[in-house]
Design an enzyme around this catalytic site. Structure first.
Site, PDB file in Angstrom:
ATOM      1  N   GLU A   1      -2.509   6.488   8.237  1.00  0.00           N
ATOM      2  CA  GLU A   1      -3.300   7.355   7.359  1.00  0.00           C
ATOM      3  C   GLU A   1      -4.172   8.240   8.220  1.00  0.00           C
ATOM      4  O   GLU A   1      -4.553   7.851   9.328  1.00  0.00           O
ATOM      5  CB  GLU A   1      -4.240   6.507   6.482  1.00  0.00           C
TER       6      GLU A   1
ATOM      7  N   LYS B   1       0.815  -1.225   0.000  1.00  0.00           N
ATOM      8  CA  LYS B   1       0.000   0.000   0.000  1.00  0.00           C
ATOM      9  C   LYS B   1       0.844   1.268   0.000  1.00  0.00           C
ATOM     10  O   LYS B   1       0.404   2.307  -0.497  1.00  0.00           O
ATOM     11  CB  LYS B   1      -0.974  -0.015   1.177  1.00  0.00           C
TER      12      LYS B   1
ATOM     13  N   ARG C   1      -7.292  -7.714  -9.176  1.00  0.00           N
ATOM     14  CA  ARG C   1      -7.982  -8.996  -9.374  1.00  0.00           C
ATOM     15  C   ARG C   1      -9.457  -8.753  -9.633  1.00  0.00           C
ATOM     16  O   ARG C   1      -9.931  -7.615  -9.558  1.00  0.00           O
ATOM     17  CB  ARG C   1      -7.841  -9.830  -8.098  1.00  0.00           C
TER      18      ARG C   1
HETATM   19  P1  ADP Z   1     -13.409  -7.435  -2.507  1.00  0.00           P
HETATM   20  O1  ADP Z   1     -12.392  -6.369  -2.333  1.00  0.00           O
HETATM   21  O2  ADP Z   1     -13.368  -8.206  -3.760  1.00  0.00           O
HETATM   22  O3  ADP Z   1     -14.727  -6.954  -2.140  1.00  0.00           O
HETATM   23  P2  ADP Z   1     -12.752  -8.705  -0.048  1.00  0.00           P
HETATM   24  O4  ADP Z   1     -11.888  -7.621   0.506  1.00  0.00           O
HETATM   25  O5  ADP Z   1     -14.065  -8.968   0.559  1.00  0.00           O
HETATM   26  O6  ADP Z   1     -12.919  -8.537  -1.593  1.00  0.00           O
HETATM   27  O7  ADP Z   1     -11.901 -10.027  -0.116  1.00  0.00           O
HETATM   28  C1  ADP Z   1     -12.334 -11.146  -0.868  1.00  0.00           C
HETATM   29  C2  ADP Z   1     -11.711 -12.369  -0.290  1.00  0.00           C
HETATM   30  O8  ADP Z   1     -10.304 -12.284  -0.413  1.00  0.00           O
HETATM   31  C3  ADP Z   1     -11.984 -12.565   1.184  1.00  0.00           C
HETATM   32  O9  ADP Z   1     -12.046 -13.940   1.432  1.00  0.00           O
HETATM   33  C4  ADP Z   1     -10.771 -11.934   1.847  1.00  0.00           C
HETATM   34  O10 ADP Z   1     -10.577 -12.473   3.126  1.00  0.00           O
HETATM   35  C5  ADP Z   1      -9.683 -12.322   0.867  1.00  0.00           C
HETATM   36  N1  ADP Z   1      -8.581 -11.366   0.807  1.00  0.00           N
HETATM   37  C6  ADP Z   1      -8.614 -10.119   0.315  1.00  0.00           C
HETATM   38  N2  ADP Z   1      -7.409  -9.541   0.376  1.00  0.00           N
HETATM   39  C7  ADP Z   1      -6.576 -10.443   0.915  1.00  0.00           C
HETATM   40  C8  ADP Z   1      -5.169 -10.448   1.247  1.00  0.00           C
HETATM   41  N3  ADP Z   1      -4.385  -9.410   1.013  1.00  0.00           N
HETATM   42  N4  ADP Z   1      -4.656 -11.559   1.791  1.00  0.00           N
HETATM   43  C9  ADP Z   1      -5.441 -12.615   2.022  1.00  0.00           C
HETATM   44  N5  ADP Z   1      -6.744 -12.675   1.730  1.00  0.00           N
HETATM   45  C10 ADP Z   1      -7.315 -11.618   1.198  1.00  0.00           C
HETATM   46  P1  ADP Z   2      -8.416  -3.665   2.602  1.00  0.00           P
HETATM   47  O1  ADP Z   2      -7.145  -3.818   1.828  1.00  0.00           O
HETATM   48  O2  ADP Z   2      -8.501  -4.541   3.777  1.00  0.00           O
HETATM   49  O3  ADP Z   2      -9.607  -3.684   1.706  1.00  0.00           O
HETATM   50  P2  ADP Z   2      -8.635  -0.784   2.657  1.00  0.00           P
HETATM   51  O4  ADP Z   2      -7.420   0.075   2.742  1.00  0.00           O
HETATM   52  O5  ADP Z   2      -9.281  -0.917   1.330  1.00  0.00           O
HETATM   53  O6  ADP Z   2      -8.294  -2.201   3.232  1.00  0.00           O
HETATM   54  O7  ADP Z   2      -9.713  -0.281   3.714  1.00  0.00           O
HETATM   55  C1  ADP Z   2     -10.867  -1.031   3.989  1.00  0.00           C
HETATM   56  C2  ADP Z   2     -11.933  -0.142   4.611  1.00  0.00           C
HETATM   57  O8  ADP Z   2     -11.451   0.457   5.809  1.00  0.00           O
HETATM   58  C3  ADP Z   2     -12.359   1.031   3.743  1.00  0.00           C
HETATM   59  O9  ADP Z   2     -13.356   0.671   2.821  1.00  0.00           O
HETATM   60  C4  ADP Z   2     -12.860   2.014   4.782  1.00  0.00           C
HETATM   61  O10 ADP Z   2     -14.160   1.712   5.203  1.00  0.00           O
HETATM   62  C5  ADP Z   2     -11.909   1.783   5.940  1.00  0.00           C
HETATM   63  N1  ADP Z   2     -10.769   2.715   5.862  1.00  0.00           N
HETATM   64  C6  ADP Z   2      -9.535   2.434   5.403  1.00  0.00           C
HETATM   65  N2  ADP Z   2      -8.728   3.501   5.478  1.00  0.00           N
HETATM   66  C7  ADP Z   2      -9.458   4.508   5.994  1.00  0.00           C
HETATM   67  C8  ADP Z   2      -9.196   5.878   6.334  1.00  0.00           C
HETATM   68  N3  ADP Z   2      -7.998   6.410   6.148  1.00  0.00           N
HETATM   69  N4  ADP Z   2     -10.207   6.606   6.849  1.00  0.00           N
HETATM   70  C9  ADP Z   2     -11.430   6.059   7.052  1.00  0.00           C
HETATM   71  N5  ADP Z   2     -11.736   4.801   6.760  1.00  0.00           N
HETATM   72  C10 ADP Z   2     -10.770   4.009   6.237  1.00  0.00           C
END
Ligand code: ADP
Ligand code: ADP
Ligand code: MG
Length: 472
Positions: free
Chosen positions: A199, A115, A291
């Site tokens: 962040e 990230k 993906r």
């Molecule tokens: P999307 O972003 O497609 O909505 P999710 O964040 O819900 O997906 O993740 C989809 C699936 O992939 C879930 O089973 C989640 O636990 C898994 N997953 C997502 N990112 C990672 C990661 N970096 N490492 C391991 N599993 C992950």
């Molecule tokens: P992941 O890789 O697990 O999907 P993200 O960075 O996409 O993680 O963050 C997942 C969720 O966490 C976001 O959709 C949001 O709801 C919350 N989030 C992440 N970063 C922030 C932020 N800086 N401020 C507020 N909410 C956040």
């Protein structure tokens, strides 16, 4: 063109990919563990190979999966989501062994999986990012100093994070002190890496993400945005396309940012660029998912584009046959993640036998399920066992249709999130299409529903018992 595809995944997404293969005349190859012997993807695929007893490690065994793909005569591998889908080593190994990997280059996966690296690339490309630390924070003192600079509340995040894990909000220096080691250890456990960063916490944000398609001939298009603000513990529950909360100017802006982001990294295949929209109407890049995404069906519903089919064409080296100008959207789509969980008991997973499954139908309704009547949901995997996607010409109709389809859907034997969603649909916010990422936490009462569905379930059971007794 691809002739034979190995699907390195399980569950509803493996079934989804098999369906694309069937329509395209591609032979599909499934893999499965002991726990998945009776899984739907194994039944649906043209061929299936056992990848060992270990329920989770099996789907993470790069060499085993690649060897099976080679031995079975596959020319491509689709990783789905989760598991190896964002594993650069897997993509690299596939390429080295002469298999087309359905996704971007290994190097792009690696860079966007970090990230901090992703933030740097986007900043350099002129895409606005969430304010935060320049790099990983190396010590608690550094974290405290950065937090002082950007201002509380801050978000501590795992640099290699995903799936909503390794994220903690800190309101004060005390909370930051307490969460610092926690996030490191969570990250180490979940992602095998200790790096974390900071962040600024965006207050009451909307999660807006843009679907991208990019071919190997330099063309990048977007398929509009999805609003995934309905989340619980940073995990998406309900996703909507397009966002009912954007103006047309905002939509154009975020889609422009996303295309620029994809171009900046030389992106290929389908990907998603995630942003947070703040209350002042500004977008901040958050991360890129390299993906296919769980919620891709809502985009398919509003654009008519089959994203998996597009992925396979792109992976085969074909140029995109759609231009940005010809991509249109129509109506609204809502996806509900049907999780085998008990919302009334803190969303505790509810695995076990599905005694009866009935998929809803009718106009504008789509189901993507990994279950069937008699299927035993294994306890080793994600609790999401199906997705329901509805489409209608306008938002109010989409909400009405969602209610009808959720009522119509029958999953018995395990608890699910269906009754919770029915409560959600009753709220004025959802009906008005206005919600931020705090919606679920702000509505604990939605889990206090009466047992309407269990009464129905009881009636079904009684009817079945009478029928059996009467010998019908
Ligand atoms: P999307 O972003 O497609 O909505 P999710 O964040 O819900 O997906 O993740 C989809 C699936 O992939 C879930 O089973 C989640 O636990 C898994 N997953 C997502 N990112 C990672 C990661 N970096 N490492 C391991 N599993 C992950
Ligand atoms: P992941 O890789 O697990 O999907 P993200 O960075 O996409 O993680 O963050 C997942 C969720 O966490 C976001 O959709 C949001 O709801 C919350 N989030 C992440 N970063 C922030 C932020 N800086 N401020 C507020 N909410 C956040
Ligand atoms: Mg994310």
């Amino acid at each position: 063109m691809i002739r034979k595809l190995l699907i390195a995944n399980r569950g509803e997404i493996a079934v989804r990919i098999v369906r694309a293969c069937q329509e395209m005349g591609i032979r599909s190859v499934a893999v499965y563990t002991d726990a998945d012997r009776h899984a739907l993807h194994v039944k649906k695929a043209d061929e299936a190979y056992h990848i060992g007893p270990d329920s989770v490690a099996g789907y993470l065994n790069i060499h085993r999966i690649v060897n099976i793909a080679r031995a079975a005569g596959c020319d491509a591998v689709h990783p789905g989501y989760g598991f190896l889908s964002e594993n650069a080593e897997f993509a690299r190994t596939c390429a080295r062994r002469g298999l087309r990997f359905v996704g971007p280059d290994a190097e792009v996966i690696r860079r966007m999986g970090d990230k901090i690296e992703a933030r740097r690339v986007m900043q350099a490309a002129g895409v606005p990012v969430v304010p935060g630390s320049d790099g990983n924070v190396e010590s608690l003192d550094e974290a405290l100093a950065v937090a002082e600079e950007i201002g509380y509340p801050v978000m501590l995040k795992a640099t290699a994070g995903g799936g909503g894990r390794g994220i903690r909000r800190c309101e004060t220096t005390d909370q930051l002190r307490r969460n610092y080691e926690r996030v490191i250890s969570e990250s180490r456990k979940a992602f095998g890496r200790a790096e974390i960063f900071l962040e600024k916490c965006i207050e009451r944000p909307r999660h807006i993400e843009v679907q991208i398609l990019a071919d190997h001939h330099g063309k990048v298009v977007h398929l509009f945005e999805r609003d995934c603000s309905i989340q619980r513990r940073h995990q998406k529950l309900v996703e909507v396309a397009p966002s009912p909360q954007l103006t047309e100017a905002q939509r154009e802006e975020v889609c422009r940012h996303a295309v620029r982001a994809a171009q900046a990294v030389g992106y290929r295949n389908a990907g998603t660029v995630e942003f947070l929209l703040d209350t002042d109407g500004r977008f901040h890049f958050m991360e890129m998912n390299t993906r296919l995404q769980v919620e891709h069906p809502v985009t398919e519903a509003i654009t008519g584009i089959d994203i998996v089919r597009a992925q396979l064409h792109i992976a085969a080296g074909e140029p995109l046959h759609c231009d940005q100008e010809t991509i249109r959207r129509r109506g609204y789509a809502i996806e509900f993640r049907i999780n085998a969980e008990d919302p009334r008991n803190d969303f505790l997973p509810s695995f076990g036998r599905v005694t009866r499954y009935y998929a809803p139908g009718g106009p504008g309704v789509r189901t993507d399920a990994a279950i069937y009547t008699g299927y035993e949901i294994p306890p080793y995997y994600d609790s999401m066992c199906a997705k329901l996607t509805v489409w209608a010409l306008d938002w109010p109709q989409a909400v009405q249709r969602a209610r009808r389809a959720l009522m119509d859907m029958g999953v018995y034997g395990v608890k699910t999130t269906i009754p919770y969603y029915l409560e959600m649909l009753k709220t004025p916010e959802f009906q008005a299409g206005r919600f931020d990422t705090g919606f679920v936490a702000a509505h604990p009462e939605l889990t206090h529903y009466a047992t309407e569905r269990s009464t129905r379930e009881m009636a079904t059971a009684i009817a079945a018992a009478i029928a059996a007794h009467a010998g019908f």
